[in-house]
Design a protein around this motif. Sequence first.
Motif, PDB file in Angstrom:
ATOM      1  N   ALA A 157       0.805  -1.227   0.000  1.00  0.00           N
ATOM      2  CA  ALA A 157       0.000   0.000   0.000  1.00  0.00           C
ATOM      3  C   ALA A 157       0.829   1.265   0.000  1.00  0.00           C
ATOM      4  O   ALA A 157       0.311   2.339  -0.292  1.00  0.00           O
ATOM      5  N   SER A 158       2.136   1.182   0.328  1.00  0.00           N
ATOM      6  CA  SER A 158       2.938   2.403   0.397  1.00  0.00           C
ATOM      7  C   SER A 158       4.413   2.086   0.195  1.00  0.00           C
ATOM      8  O   SER A 158       4.850   0.929   0.324  1.00  0.00           O
ATOM      9  N   ASP A 159       5.186   3.149  -0.085  1.00  0.00           N
ATOM     10  CA  ASP A 159       6.636   2.993  -0.234  1.00  0.00           C
ATOM     11  C   ASP A 159       7.284   2.622   1.090  1.00  0.00           C
ATOM     12  O   ASP A 159       8.339   1.973   1.110  1.00  0.00           O
ATOM     13  N   ASP A 160       6.674   3.024   2.200  1.00  0.00           N
ATOM     14  CA  ASP A 160       7.233   2.697   3.514  1.00  0.00           C
ATOM     15  C   ASP A 160       7.250   1.181   3.732  1.00  0.00           C
ATOM     16  O   ASP A 160       8.211   0.632   4.276  1.00  0.00           O
ATOM     17  N   VAL A 161       6.173   0.518   3.304  1.00  0.00           N
ATOM     18  CA  VAL A 161       6.109  -0.938   3.447  1.00  0.00           C
ATOM     19  C   VAL A 161       7.185  -1.585   2.574  1.00  0.00           C
ATOM     20  O   VAL A 161       7.870  -2.525   2.997  1.00  0.00           O
ATOM     21  N   LEU A 162       7.352  -1.065   1.356  1.00  0.00           N
ATOM     22  CA  LEU A 162       8.360  -1.605   0.446  1.00  0.00           C
ATOM     23  C   LEU A 162       9.763  -1.425   1.030  1.00  0.00           C
ATOM     24  O   LEU A 162      10.601  -2.326   0.961  1.00  0.00           O
ATOM     25  N   GLU A 163      10.012  -0.259   1.625  1.00  0.00           N
ATOM     26  CA  GLU A 163      11.321  -0.004   2.251  1.00  0.00           C
ATOM     27  C   GLU A 163      11.539  -0.964   3.419  1.00  0.00           C
ATOM     28  O   GLU A 163      12.629  -1.497   3.612  1.00  0.00           O
ATOM     29  N   TYR A 164      10.498  -1.174   4.189  1.00  0.00           N
ATOM     30  CA  TYR A 164      10.572  -2.094   5.324  1.00  0.00           C
ATOM     31  C   TYR A 164      10.959  -3.493   4.859  1.00  0.00           C
ATOM     32  O   TYR A 164      11.786  -4.174   5.486  1.00  0.00           O
ATOM     33  N   LEU A 165      10.372  -3.935   3.737  1.00  0.00           N
ATOM     34  CA  LEU A 165      10.605  -5.289   3.245  1.00  0.00           C
ATOM     35  C   LEU A 165      12.015  -5.482   2.686  1.00  0.00           C
ATOM     36  O   LEU A 165      12.450  -6.622   2.494  1.00  0.00           O
ATOM     37  N   GLN A 166      12.727  -4.372   2.421  1.00  0.00           N
ATOM     38  CA  GLN A 166      14.102  -4.483   1.940  1.00  0.00           C
ATOM     39  C   GLN A 166      14.992  -5.207   2.939  1.00  0.00           C
ATOM     40  O   GLN A 166      16.036  -5.761   2.582  1.00  0.00           O
ATOM     41  N   TYR A 167      14.594  -5.210   4.213  1.00  0.00           N
ATOM     42  CA  TYR A 167      15.409  -5.794   5.269  1.00  0.00           C
ATOM     43  C   TYR A 167      15.086  -7.255   5.531  1.00  0.00           C
ATOM     44  O   TYR A 167      15.659  -7.872   6.416  1.00  0.00           O
ATOM     45  N   VAL A 168      14.156  -7.815   4.778  1.00  0.00           N
ATOM     46  CA  VAL A 168      13.892  -9.250   4.858  1.00  0.00           C
ATOM     47  C   VAL A 168      14.900  -9.933   3.929  1.00  0.00           C
ATOM     48  O   VAL A 168      14.827  -9.788   2.716  1.00  0.00           O
ATOM     49  N   LYS A 169      15.817 -10.663   4.506  1.00  0.00           N
ATOM     50  CA  LYS A 169      16.943 -11.197   3.725  1.00  0.00           C
ATOM     51  C   LYS A 169      16.776 -12.651   3.301  1.00  0.00           C
ATOM     52  O   LYS A 169      17.399 -13.105   2.352  1.00  0.00           O
TER      53      LYS A 169
END
Length: 394
Positions: A232-244
């Motif tokens: 729903a937002s760029d914030d969620v996408l940024e958050y998911l960058q840290y799932v390795k």
Amino acid sequence: MKKLLLLLLCVMLLLAACSEPEENMSVAQMLPSKEKETPPTYNSQVSIYTTNSVTTGFVIAEDERNKWILTNARDVSHHPNVLIHDQLMLIGGVEGIDVQHNLAIIRMRNSHDFHVMELVDTPIVGGVNVTTNEMQYYIADSDSTRAPKEAIENLLKETIEKPLKWQERFEKNAQLETAEIVSSETPITNFYEKNIFTYNPDQLKNFAMTFITQLNAGIEAQNLKNLEPFVASDDVLEYLQYVKKPIEKYEIKEAKKEGVYYFVNGVDAEKREVRLSIIKQQEHYQVIGTNLIEESKIEDEKTPVIMLQKEAIEEQKTVLQLFLRKHVLAINLKSPVDQTIFYLKHQDKKISVKMEGTEKSFDCKELVFNESQMKVQLVGCSGGKQQNYTWDYE
């Protein structure tokens, strides 16, 4: 004479003892006996209310509280649950589908008695006789193939022994040439107040599975651009960058709706919880939150890592200087000798240090960056293995 009088007296006393005044009688004795009413046996032909319309079904099997109902698969393909019967309004679930013959079997659980359709070989005009409760064959609608007795029996046996899982039901419903939606005059939610019919749990689960699949693909490719339509937002996408690490063997345990929000809870291969918070915008589901990584781990991921070698320090000298001025509150130093990482954080006028692989942290007075001698030092340490830690990076 005396004996005769004594005998009469005994008889009178005996009669008095056997009779009981009306006022001494119990309520049960005074009330007239009433025969217990026999519960009704309902017709084998029942009305089925879906989210879009009303259709008809036939009870074709019964086993104590379980009843199995044959109906038109296309009519019940929009939702895994239905309401059954005008008088009782019982909830049922679609547990068997034959795409070829457009058949669906619904199972409902209740204590009511129903007449059961008997599957017969005797020729019957139209295939069904509701008067005798007999069925030779079934045609769901004018566009459907006639389903003979054998096809119905096979689907019933399969449904009882191995009910459809939600993924199988979702795939079979997708194969059906779903008829045009015709809204019923009376919405199903008028009969059933719970919100189960305000969303399709199979669709919600399918979205969650697709999201996890796309996330895993993005992690492997080290590029999550493919997730943009699913968040729903760029914030969620940024958050998911840290799932390795990919989410392996994802299994959904629950899908529900609360207010305008949707929640899907599942587990991965190691039985760790995977929770997704979802919202629906313009008929599309999108993730607005997840527990895939803790906030503390995100902070660790965001913290700059500086390899204590000449080229790396020259590239990240600005970050090191910002830490010294407390404009950056945390950095990680990586030893070139044994690759050990030192986690540094400004705390209470000291520097809190934690070494990789240890649970306990210790304090140091300051970090010294000596460019002329090409040294980085942690000095005045207490609680650690050494008082000072020195790295030469020439």
